[in-house]
Scaffold this active site. Structure first.
Site, mmCIF file in Angstrom:
data_model
loop_
_atom_site.group_PDB
_atom_site.id
_atom_site.type_symbol
_atom_site.label_atom_id
_atom_site.label_comp_id
_atom_site.label_asym_id
_atom_site.label_seq_id
_atom_site.Cartn_x
_atom_site.Cartn_y
_atom_site.Cartn_z
ATOM 1 N N GLU A 198 21.026 -6.447 -10.302
ATOM 2 C CA GLU A 198 21.466 -5.273 -9.557
ATOM 3 C C GLU A 198 22.922 -5.329 -9.096
ATOM 4 O O GLU A 198 23.528 -4.294 -8.864
ATOM 5 C CB GLU A 198 20.559 -5.076 -8.326
ATOM 6 C CG GLU A 198 19.115 -4.723 -8.654
ATOM 7 C CD GLU A 198 18.970 -3.319 -9.247
ATOM 8 O OE1 GLU A 198 19.735 -2.429 -8.833
ATOM 9 O OE2 GLU A 198 18.117 -3.130 -10.126
ATOM 10 N N SER A 478 -37.389 10.045 15.302
ATOM 11 C CA SER A 478 -38.250 8.968 15.807
ATOM 12 C C SER A 478 -37.514 7.664 16.108
ATOM 13 O O SER A 478 -38.109 6.737 16.644
ATOM 14 C CB SER A 478 -39.345 8.670 14.788
ATOM 15 O OG SER A 478 -40.035 9.852 14.508
#
Lengths: 774, 168
Positions: A198, A478
């Site tokens: 780079e 239940s």
């Protein structure tokens, strides 16, 4: 006046060109010079002011931002010790999930090798909650499905942990996620490689490089593609830190000025480290992956330090175009660029010819997809977030680099998620329901500590959506009944005492009379308490609840769940009360733990980046039920599985307890079940609340069966097993297994219990022994 | 056993009283279920019925537990309750039903001044220890220490008297 004259004379003077002809150019030049100088000074001052302004703002931003790191969240580490139930194969799999690779030489941390029945591991260093553990080599010896012993160079090791898996991070809403690396954690191949690819003059330029631009221009021109960029690493850093993506002259100039300032202000090492931590390397959903630390985890599921040359080259290749060179989507393109980079590495002497040859031959080696490996569990993360909400501001979680240790067991989580997805599909097929119409939630916790080991908020685990486990409040049916039976037991009733399963009509002071029905529309008359619960008889439960008093049941429920029920009517007794799966987990925690309300929790501790504890979240429990009553209820819930509504489960007789629940018109299907060590709550239903046709037994219980299939059952213990009495399931009369279908229950005064006609039962051995001393 | 030796030292009366002297005996009432004390002292010793893991497994699990208990005790002796709690919780995550660990965790919280947490952890130790006489004694004595720290000296002494016959 004098002033004016002077001016006039000056004017006159200028109007006398002939005599002072030779002086004219000098005066013009001087004026121009003055003007230029003035203008120049003005511009210079302006530029200087602007530069000072830029300097101030970027220097402070740069310094401040270096510490903006999202909190990282860890699962529970896997504990290895002699006796631990894990096979060599399973441990190898666990190591692979953590990104360990097979290496016959065990050269670096993060590797393992197998030798006969032994697994050698080079463990990575890790900062655990209470202390740091350095990298070390261990040998794990196996016997069948468990660990026999663990040794290292110094002898036997009583216990040791794998480092925990990273399961997420609290990146802020703008999505930047990163893992910060210090300069000494950056491999030299990465820093040198970055310069090589780079910015070749990085060490010498002033933040900006004219020769760099020319070279890039030349390289790109001669190769015919955009291989090199002209921006220095510093300029790229500036772009990423401070600027947007517009391509204007003004922006470019600003970028250059900022780069020069940064370069003057900070060392090259600081800038390179900042670049390595900052640069954008990929996107997954709204999560933006920044920096090489996280990039290594995201693409390779390993720490950066363990990456090989080809993997480093792949990461560097992504910089130029995280979307264009995306290794997941464009593997061929990514690999070609990686190989060009490897060649440059070799040309610049960063890697040897041999390394180049082996690296070029490697496949890309990235994980299967962006979501695996760095596995993220959004539903569990919601729970972590809610646990932390009272202690930390969102901004702290987003920026302080905290490390959050949680209770999640990744294997348990994946087992639970798979069970949910698989069984819902099966049920839809079996019952010819619309595909994908069912939804579900499931939570698995430790019965004693309340640690949440798995949490599933919907049938698609990786999708961050509505979390049903925490937020879907549905009538529990239940599932509420055990509270009624517990209150009866606490009021001195025995499991063998009779209750009436008969029609009942309750007329409130205001409102309509209420006549509950049994699920099958029938009524059994008198039956023992345990059977009324096992077969989930509505009428018997309402009769029992009303005889105790609704108020007492309400109080008990609030006590066990730290939440007052909203429904003030008797229909509460049958579960006409919407609650979340998490609340149900809390309720059943009382029954599964031997009588302790155990706060379900997801966070164990939070550490700062230096490893110092910031907060510890200890076990939270409170005794709510006397041990004997808790044991009696647990026994009754075991009978629910063995003989009642849970009996269809393949694990019904395996020493598990549980309860099914179904809301009106089969809209909600529930199951809560536990063995000695795991408590699980499952809900199945539809998001639009339409009926599904499923009962607790045909929906949620099937999901639980599949979850349970994934591990060995730890059967419930009966501490006072010798005090249990055989009674007939149908009638609750004393009997034995040769003359009736019996169950074992605790009965406080057995002498008062009638014997089933035809069953010949003498006094028990225990009673006889007792008789000798009376 | 390494940890046992250290534990006995921890439970000596002078040590515990020294600690109490430093605590304000304000007391803190609890509205939860008290463990049924009368049942315990009358109950005949019950044979162990736990048989879930094979012998090798059980023995070696405790090697890991012993190690963590020893580390926790070292931290307690260094007056570092926070680290001791971390070690003990880690041990409990490995063997969640081990009453010895819960009793020791209760002690660590007690020394750290978290009386209500200590009380609940001691209750947990009692609830889990009903099948082993020695462990039950340890759990009850820890509970007595908590009670004393809470200002309920009469109950503490009552519990200690009940278990004095176990003391060597």
């Amino acid at each position: 006046m004098a002033k004016r004259r002077t001016i006039l004379s000056a004017r006159r003077a200028t109007k006398r060109p002939a005599k002072r002809g030779q002086k004219k150019p000098r005066s013009w030049a001087f004026g121009l010079l003055k003007l230029t100088f003035g203008f120049g000074l003005f511009v210079a001052l302006g530029v200087l002011g602007y530069l000072i302004f830029l300097d101030r703002s970027i220097t402070s931003t740069f310094e401040g931002r270096r510490w903006s790191v999202p909190a990282q969240v860890f699962a529970q580490p896997l504990e290895l010790h002699a006796g631990a139930q894990i096979s060599r194969w399973a441990l190898t799999r666990e190591l692979s999930r953590l990104g360990y690779s097979n290496d016959a030489n065990l050269t670096t941390p993060g590797t393992f090798k197998t030798q006969n029945s032994e697994l050698q591991i080079f463990l990575r260093p890790f900062q655990f909650m209470e202390r740091a553990r350095g990298a070390q080599r261990i040998s794990v010896h196996f016997a069948d499905t468990h660990i026999q012993r663990i040794t290292n160079g110094n002898g036997e090791v009583p216990l040791i942990r794998l480092e925990p898996a990273i399961i997420g991070s609290f990146f802020p809403s703008h999505g930047e996620d990163r893992l910060i690396l210090t300069p000494d954690q950056v491999p030299s191949l990465l820093s040198e490689g970055l310069k090589s690819i780079e910015d070749r003059n990085f060490d010498t330029h002033i933040g900006f490089s004219a020769t760099g631009i020319l070279r890039a221009f030349w390289v790109n021109l001669s190769s015919g593609e955009r291989q090199q960029g002209g921006s220095t690493l510093t300029q790229q850093l500036v772009k990423s830190y401070f600027l947007d993506n517009r391509r204007t002259i003004e922006r470019k100039l600003k970028e250059v000025a900022m780069a020069i300032i940064l370069d003057a202000r900070f060392s090259k090492e600081d800038l390179l480290t900042a670049y390595i931590n900052e640069i954008f390397l990929g996107q997954h959903g709204n999560r933006a992956v920044h920096g090489f630390g996280l990039g290594a985890q995201f693409y390779f599921n390993k720490p950066l330090a363990e990456l090989k040359a080809d993997e480093i080259a792949t990461l560097i290749s992504v910089i130029r175009g995280p979307s264009y060179y995306n290794p997941f989507r464009h593997p061929q393109r990514a690999r070609e660029r990686r190989n060009r980079i490897l060649n440059t590495f070799a040309r610049d002497g960063l890697i040897s010819g041999q390394t180049l040859a082996t690296s070029l031959a490697q496949p890309l080696g990235v994980v299967d997809g962006p979501s695996s490996g760095g596995a993220y569990y959004p539903a569990f993360m919601d729970m972590v977030r809610s646990d932390l909400r009272d202690f930390y501001a969102q901004s702290d979680l987003n920026s302080k680099g905290l490390r959050v240790f949680t209770t999640l067991k990744p294997r348990e989580q994946e087992n639970t998620q798979q069970a949910v997805s698989h069984v819902l599909g099966q049920i839809e097929l079996d019952r010819r329901l619309t595909a994908k119409s069912l939804q579900a939630a499931a939570i698995v916790a430790d019965t004693q500590t309340g640690d949440i080991q798995a949490l599933v908020g919907g049938r698609q685990g990786r999708i961050d959506g509505f979390n049903r486990a925490l937020n879907a409040e549905r009538p529990v049916g239940s599932l509420i009944k055990p509270v009624v039976y517990l209150t009866a037991i606490e009021n001195g009733m025995s499991l063998a005492d009779p209750v009436k399963d008969e029609p009942i009509t309750l007329t409130p002071k205001f409102g309509e009379p209420w006549s509950p029905k049994n699920f099958d529309g029938q009524f059994y008359g008198e039956l023992p308490l345990f059977r009324a619960l096992a077969q989930s008889r509505n009428l018997a439960t309402v009769q029992l609840g009303m005889s105790i008093g609704l108020e007492q049941i309400q109080t008990r429920l609030s006590n066990l769940t730290t939440r007052a029920p909203k429904n003030p009517y008797p229909s509460l007794l049958l579960g006409a009360e919407p609650l979340s799966p998490l609340k149900m987990l809390e309720l059943y925690g009382n029954f599964a733990s031997g009588g302790f309300r155990t706060h379900p929790k997801a966070v164990i501790a939070v550490l700062d980046p230096e490893g110092q504890p910031v907060s510890h979240h200890p076990f939270e429990l409170e005794q709510t039920i006397a041990p004997n009553d808790a044991a009696t209820l647990a026994r009754a819930l075991e009978i629910v599985m063995a003989k009642g509504t849970g009996r269809s489960s393949p694990y019904a007789q395996a020493g598990v307890a549980g309860k099914t629940g179904t809301s009106n018109d089969n809209r909600d299907s529930w199951f809560a079940g536990f063995d000695n060590s795991r408590l699980t709550v499952v809900w199945v239903g539809r998001d639009d609340n339409e009926p599904t046709g499923l009962t607790g037994g045909s929906g949620a219980l099937r999901v639980w069966n599949e979850i349970t299939h994934g591990h060995t059952i730890d059967p419930l213990i009966h501490v006072h097993a010798d005090e249990l009495l055989e009674v007939e399931f149908q009638t609750g009369l004393r009997a034995h297994k040769d003359c009736a279908d019996v169950v074992l229950i605790p009965v406080p005064s057995p002498q008062n219990l009638a014997i089933k006609p035809g069953c010949n039962i003498g006094p028990s051995m225990r009673q006889r022994v007792k008789g000798w001393f009376d | 056993m390494l940890s046992r030796k250290k534990q006995n030292k921890r439970f000596t009366v002078p040590f515990v009283f020294l600690f109490f002297a430093s605590l304000a005996l304000g007391g803190c009432s609890s509205n939860t279920v008290a463990p049924p004390i009368s049942e315990v002292s009358d109950r005949a010793p019950i044979e162990r019925t736990i048989a879930t893991e094979d012998a090798t497994n059980q023995a070696s699990t405790s090697a890991a537990t012993v190690e963590l208990l020893a580390q926790a005790n070292d931290s307690l002796e260094a007056n570092d309750q926070a680290t001791a709690i971390t070690y003990l919780e880690r041990a409990i995550r490995i063997t969640p039903r081990n009453p010895e660990l819960w009793a020791q965790l209760a002690l660590a919280h007690l020394l750290d001044g978290n009386l209500s947490v200590a009380e609940q952890h001691a209750r947990k130790a009692i609830a889990l220890s009903s099948s082993d006489e020695t462990l039950e004694q340890q759990a009850w004595l820890t509970f007595a220490d908590v009670r004393e720290a809470q200002g309920n000296r009469t109950e503490a002494q009552g519990i200690r008297r009940r278990f004095s016959r176990f003391r060597g």
